[in-house]
Design a protein around this motif. Structure first.
Motif, PDB file in Angstrom:
ATOM      1  N   ARG B 135       1.046 -11.835   6.474  1.00  0.00           N
ATOM      2  CA  ARG B 135       1.115 -13.010   5.601  1.00  0.00           C
ATOM      3  C   ARG B 135      -0.072 -13.951   5.817  1.00  0.00           C
ATOM      4  O   ARG B 135      -0.560 -14.559   4.871  1.00  0.00           O
ATOM      5  CB  ARG B 135       2.428 -13.760   5.871  1.00  0.00           C
ATOM      6  CG  ARG B 135       2.723 -14.852   4.890  1.00  0.00           C
ATOM      7  CD  ARG B 135       3.910 -15.674   5.339  1.00  0.00           C
ATOM      8  NE  ARG B 135       5.187 -14.993   5.195  1.00  0.00           N
ATOM      9  CZ  ARG B 135       5.848 -14.895   4.044  1.00  0.00           C
ATOM     10  NH1 ARG B 135       5.327 -15.395   2.952  1.00  0.00           N
ATOM     11  NH2 ARG B 135       7.009 -14.279   3.990  1.00  0.00           N
ATOM     12  N   ASP B 136      -0.560 -14.042   7.055  1.00  0.00           N
ATOM     13  CA  ASP B 136      -1.677 -14.945   7.338  1.00  0.00           C
ATOM     14  C   ASP B 136      -2.944 -14.519   6.602  1.00  0.00           C
ATOM     15  O   ASP B 136      -3.715 -15.358   6.128  1.00  0.00           O
ATOM     16  CB  ASP B 136      -1.965 -15.000   8.849  1.00  0.00           C
ATOM     17  CG  ASP B 136      -0.867 -15.718   9.606  1.00  0.00           C
ATOM     18  OD1 ASP B 136       0.266 -15.749   9.089  1.00  0.00           O
ATOM     19  OD2 ASP B 136      -1.133 -16.240  10.695  1.00  0.00           O
ATOM     20  N   TYR B 138      -3.054 -13.092   3.778  1.00  0.00           N
ATOM     21  CA  TYR B 138      -2.879 -13.472   2.380  1.00  0.00           C
ATOM     22  C   TYR B 138      -3.091 -14.969   2.188  1.00  0.00           C
ATOM     23  O   TYR B 138      -3.639 -15.403   1.185  1.00  0.00           O
ATOM     24  CB  TYR B 138      -1.489 -13.053   1.886  1.00  0.00           C
ATOM     25  CG  TYR B 138      -1.284 -11.561   1.921  1.00  0.00           C
ATOM     26  CD1 TYR B 138      -2.375 -10.700   1.819  1.00  0.00           C
ATOM     27  CD2 TYR B 138      -0.030 -11.000   2.054  1.00  0.00           C
ATOM     28  CE1 TYR B 138      -2.208  -9.330   1.850  1.00  0.00           C
ATOM     29  CE2 TYR B 138       0.145  -9.627   2.085  1.00  0.00           C
ATOM     30  CZ  TYR B 138      -0.948  -8.796   1.988  1.00  0.00           C
ATOM     31  OH  TYR B 138      -0.796  -7.447   2.020  1.00  0.00           O
ATOM     32  N   ARG B 139      -2.641 -15.754   3.177  1.00  0.00           N
ATOM     33  CA  ARG B 139      -2.862 -17.202   3.083  1.00  0.00           C
ATOM     34  C   ARG B 139      -4.356 -17.516   3.052  1.00  0.00           C
ATOM     35  O   ARG B 139      -4.800 -18.398   2.323  1.00  0.00           O
ATOM     36  CB  ARG B 139      -2.216 -17.909   4.279  1.00  0.00           C
ATOM     37  CG  ARG B 139      -0.722 -18.055   4.132  1.00  0.00           C
ATOM     38  CD  ARG B 139      -0.211 -19.237   4.955  1.00  0.00           C
ATOM     39  NE  ARG B 139       1.236 -19.219   4.984  1.00  0.00           N
ATOM     40  CZ  ARG B 139       1.936 -18.852   6.060  1.00  0.00           C
ATOM     41  NH1 ARG B 139       1.327 -18.513   7.188  1.00  0.00           N
ATOM     42  NH2 ARG B 139       3.244 -18.838   6.016  1.00  0.00           N
ATOM     43  N   LEU B 156       1.804 -12.554  -5.136  1.00  0.00           N
ATOM     44  CA  LEU B 156       2.242 -12.049  -3.841  1.00  0.00           C
ATOM     45  C   LEU B 156       3.625 -11.401  -3.974  1.00  0.00           C
ATOM     46  O   LEU B 156       3.852 -10.293  -3.484  1.00  0.00           O
ATOM     47  CB  LEU B 156       2.277 -13.180  -2.806  1.00  0.00           C
ATOM     48  CG  LEU B 156       2.659 -12.756  -1.384  1.00  0.00           C
ATOM     49  CD1 LEU B 156       1.666 -11.732  -0.834  1.00  0.00           C
ATOM     50  CD2 LEU B 156       2.710 -13.953  -0.443  1.00  0.00           C
ATOM     51  N   VAL B 160       4.406  -7.612  -3.116  1.00  0.00           N
ATOM     52  CA  VAL B 160       5.365  -7.338  -2.050  1.00  0.00           C
ATOM     53  C   VAL B 160       6.456  -6.407  -2.546  1.00  0.00           C
ATOM     54  O   VAL B 160       6.848  -5.449  -1.876  1.00  0.00           O
ATOM     55  CB  VAL B 160       5.974  -8.666  -1.528  1.00  0.00           C
ATOM     56  CG1 VAL B 160       7.235  -8.396  -0.728  1.00  0.00           C
ATOM     57  CG2 VAL B 160       4.961  -9.401  -0.673  1.00  0.00           C
ATOM     58  N   LEU B 169       5.584  -8.413   6.184  1.00  0.00           N
ATOM     59  CA  LEU B 169       4.821  -9.656   6.063  1.00  0.00           C
ATOM     60  C   LEU B 169       4.649 -10.389   7.382  1.00  0.00           C
ATOM     61  O   LEU B 169       3.626 -11.024   7.620  1.00  0.00           O
ATOM     62  CB  LEU B 169       5.495 -10.582   5.045  1.00  0.00           C
ATOM     63  CG  LEU B 169       5.181 -10.288   3.579  1.00  0.00           C
ATOM     64  CD1 LEU B 169       5.943 -11.228   2.682  1.00  0.00           C
ATOM     65  CD2 LEU B 169       3.687 -10.404   3.318  1.00  0.00           C
ATOM     66  N   GLU B 170       5.658 -10.308   8.256  1.00  0.00           N
ATOM     67  CA  GLU B 170       5.575 -11.054   9.513  1.00  0.00           C
ATOM     68  C   GLU B 170       5.104 -10.196  10.678  1.00  0.00           C
ATOM     69  O   GLU B 170       5.097 -10.625  11.823  1.00  0.00           O
ATOM     70  CB  GLU B 170       6.937 -11.683   9.855  1.00  0.00           C
ATOM     71  CG  GLU B 170       7.579 -12.484   8.717  1.00  0.00           C
ATOM     72  CD  GLU B 170       6.676 -13.582   8.175  1.00  0.00           C
ATOM     73  OE1 GLU B 170       5.852 -14.101   8.958  1.00  0.00           O
ATOM     74  OE2 GLU B 170       6.788 -13.903   6.982  1.00  0.00           O
TER      75      GLU B 170
END
Lengths: 290, 352
Positions: B135-136, B138-139, B156, B160, B169-170
């Motif tokens: 996820r980071d 993507y941020r 997103l 996903v 994601l995590e």
């Protein structure tokens, strides 16, 4: 009317998501974004971070320990006392440490060219220089700065200087300009790696070698060497010239006193040249792909 | 078993068959190349101090047009100029000659402007952050490309869902499998709604299931969003399942541009009959039934009682099987579809 104007502004930015922005500001912003990612990455391994931070501090501290050791046998080195040398050392180490923190991994450009990962930076909408500068941003390099600041603090406490406002102002000026001059050398060295991909050691001799050189007074070096680092690679402007003004010392090479105030200008000039070198290097890469 | 393989519609080198859905290009294509060249100066050390300079024409006058919404496979052997072309299309490399436009932009001059409109996936180089949760990464894209919040969330969510990333994601990227990482990379390249997606070897090293997922996703992306897709690959199944149009490049030149079926025709492709006989026998020989004479098939390989027999892809297998069954002690058999790899290999060999 004023309220009316506010609404379209956001609409415009929706409709045109890519307006022209200052390359410099975009670069700084991108640097910040990437730096934050590296800091978070580092924090994934907290213990390792703590150890390397201490390691960087300890390794650089050995440099000063060497000088302390010398002074157990002599009272002066090249006519300079321990606190005076501590000032030279502290200024140079802090300036270099600041630069190393901000641009320390620029010498990886050559490796990125070789393994092809530079291409992934070239397809992003932000300046490549900013991405390369922020590459592998490492907070552990604060260790080097801490060490430099400690020595600088010791020097300022133990030196007996007739402080004037100008002399006080010169301290931050020296650190910032010095870091900028070192930074320009980092950038120019990185640019050179587009041509010669294994040239990171050449750059290191100017940066790491340079900071070691500046930690000693100019009087102990041959005149030609001192001229070289004044006029060719202007490392003397990092600490020697301005610090000797603060210390009320004569510069070994015959120069007027006002050169002590030149570091900011020298830094700007160095960056102009380094920027040119970077553009040339990147253009060469994009036309040869190697 | 593909009877249609012989009825190709390909038209050979130089003719771009426009197979795009609805959005056919008028005049300039969405991607336009006119006589694009890339010449490298290679210096090689020949003696202690002597150096030899040599010109390498990595891309030697390539012209083609790709309409918006097309899905094109770009294939060729290593060193044929595939990557060099992609690098010029993305603005990484500056062409030595010719004219090149992507969405009306000259990539080498306006690289950063183009970057907002294209997505690039390098199969062997991840752009994801190794030590951080997916996820980071993507941020970072969100902020670096200045994607409006709502659009970022929509894109997103869609990626996903379609790429099956919810569970990942995590998870730090270093813990992802190769296939998961590739899916993650593809999502990262699509968050800013690029109009064209370049994929360099998107399925390299992936297992069968991951490959299928990636292909399915690309197909949906193309049909639902109309994203233009240009992919290079060594896995010709990618091409067979995804691309209406294929371009073959060798020695920096475009050897073929057209449909996949047409490629079989141009390359005189063959199907393969694999027969198991009761015992080890000399290679099977069958004369042509027609007037012309000549063998109807040729034995390519004999391994114990098993034989590999090649015959033209356009010919029907049934009469051949019947004749073999009549003359030889046949135990088992199977027919293999034309090996496009062999077709292409033959094409390279016949190149000047």
């Amino acid at each position: 009317m004023a309220a009316d104007e506010k609404v379209p502004v956001t609409e415009v930015s929706e409709a045109f998501p890519f307006p022209e922005r200052s390359r410099l500001l975009e670069g700084v912003r991108a640097y910040g974004l990437i730096m934050a990612m590296w800091v978070r990455s580092t924090m994934a391994y907290r213990a390792s971070f703590a150890m390397t931070l201490f390691g960087d501090f300890a390794v650089t501290a050995f440099d000063f320990a060497t000088i302390l050791l010398m002074f157990t046998h002599v009272d002066a080195l090249g006519g300079y006392t321990l606190p005076e040398i501590a000032l030279l050392y502290g200024l140079s180490a802090t300036a270099f440490g600041l630069c190393d923190l901000l641009l320390g991994s620029m010498d990886r450009v050559g490796r990125r060219v070789r393994d092809g990962t530079l291409d992934t930076l070239l397809v992003r909408p932000v300046p490549v220089l900013a991405q390369v500068a922020a590459d592998r941003f490492a907070l552990r390099r604060l260790g080097r700065i801490t060490q430099g600041l400690l020595v600088l603090g010791y020097a300022l406490v133990s030196l007996d200087i007739a402080w004037t406002p100008l002399k006080v102002l010169m301290l931050p000026m020296m650190v910032v300009s010095g870091a900028a001059i070192f930074g320009a050398i980092f950038v120019a060295g990185a640019a050179f790696q587009f041509v010669a991909q294994d040239a990171s050691e050449v750059q290191n001799s100017f940066t790491y070698g340079g900071t070691t050189l500046l930690q000693y007074p100019p009087t102990i070096f041959a005149k030609d060497l001192v001229r070289g680092v004044t006029f060719v690679v202007p490392l003397a402007f990092v600490s020697w010239l301005p610090a000797l003004y603060v210390l009320d010392r004569e510069y070994p090479v015959d120069l007027p006193q006002w050169v002590a105030f030149l570091p900011p200008l020298v830094a700007v000039a160095c960056w102009a040249l380094a920027g040119l070198a970077w553009r040339t290097g990147l253009r060469a890469y994009r036309s040869t792909g190697s | 078993m593909g009877d249609g393989t012989g009825t190709g519609t390909g038209t050979g080198v130089g003719t771009a068959t426009d197979m795009s859905p609805a959005t056919g290009a008028g005049g300039d294509g969405f991607i336009t190349l006119d006589g694009v060249e890339k010449v490298f100066q290679v210096r090689r050390r020949t003696g202690l101090l002597r150096r030899e300079r040599r010109e390498v024409r990595a891309v030697d006058g390539i012209s083609f047009r790709v309409a918006r919404g097309e899905m094109v496979g770009y294939i060729g052997p290593n060193g044929a100029g595939k990557s060099t072309t992609i690098k010029m299309l993305t603005g990484i490399l500056t062409p030595s000659g010719g004219r090149l436009r992507v969405a009306g932009i000259d990539p080498s001059r306006e690289r950063t402007r183009l970057a907002h409109r294209i997505g690039v996936v390098f199969g062997q180089r991840t752009t994801l952050w190794w030590d951080l949760p997916l996820r980071d990464s993507y941020r970072l894209m969100h902020r670096m490309y200045r994607i409006p919040d709502r659009r970022y969330r929509e894109n997103l969510d869609r990626c996903v869902e379609l790429l099956d990333l919810a569970e990942l994601l995590e998870v730090p990227v270093r813990q992802l499998s190769l296939g998961q990482r590739m899916r993650g990379d593809i999502a990262a390249a699509l968050l800013h709604d690029p109009e064209v997606l370049y994929l360099d070897e998107p399925t390299i090293g992936l297992d069968v299931i991951s490959k299928a997922k990636v292909r399915q996703f690309l197909k949906e992306l193309n049909t639902e969003r109309g994203t233009t897709v240009l992919l290079t690959t060594h896995d010709l199944t990618d091409i067979e399942q995804l691309c209406n149009r294929v371009m073959v490049i060798d020695h920096g030149r475009l050897m073929y541009d057209g449909s996949l079926e047409g490629l079989h025709e141009v390359g005189e492709s063959e199907r393969m009959l694999v027969v198991d006989l009761e015992s080890e026998l000399p290679p099977i020989v069958l004369e042509s039934e027609g007037a012309g004479g000549g063998p109807a098939l040729r034995a390519v390989k004999v391994e114990g009682p098993r034989q590999w027999l090649a015959f033209p892809a356009a010919a029907s297998a049934a009469p051949l099987v019947a004749r073999i069954a009549a003359d030889y002690p046949l135990v088992d058999l199977s027919v293999r579809e034309p090996d496009i790899e062999a077709v292409i290999a033959r094409m390279y060999e016949s190149a000047p």
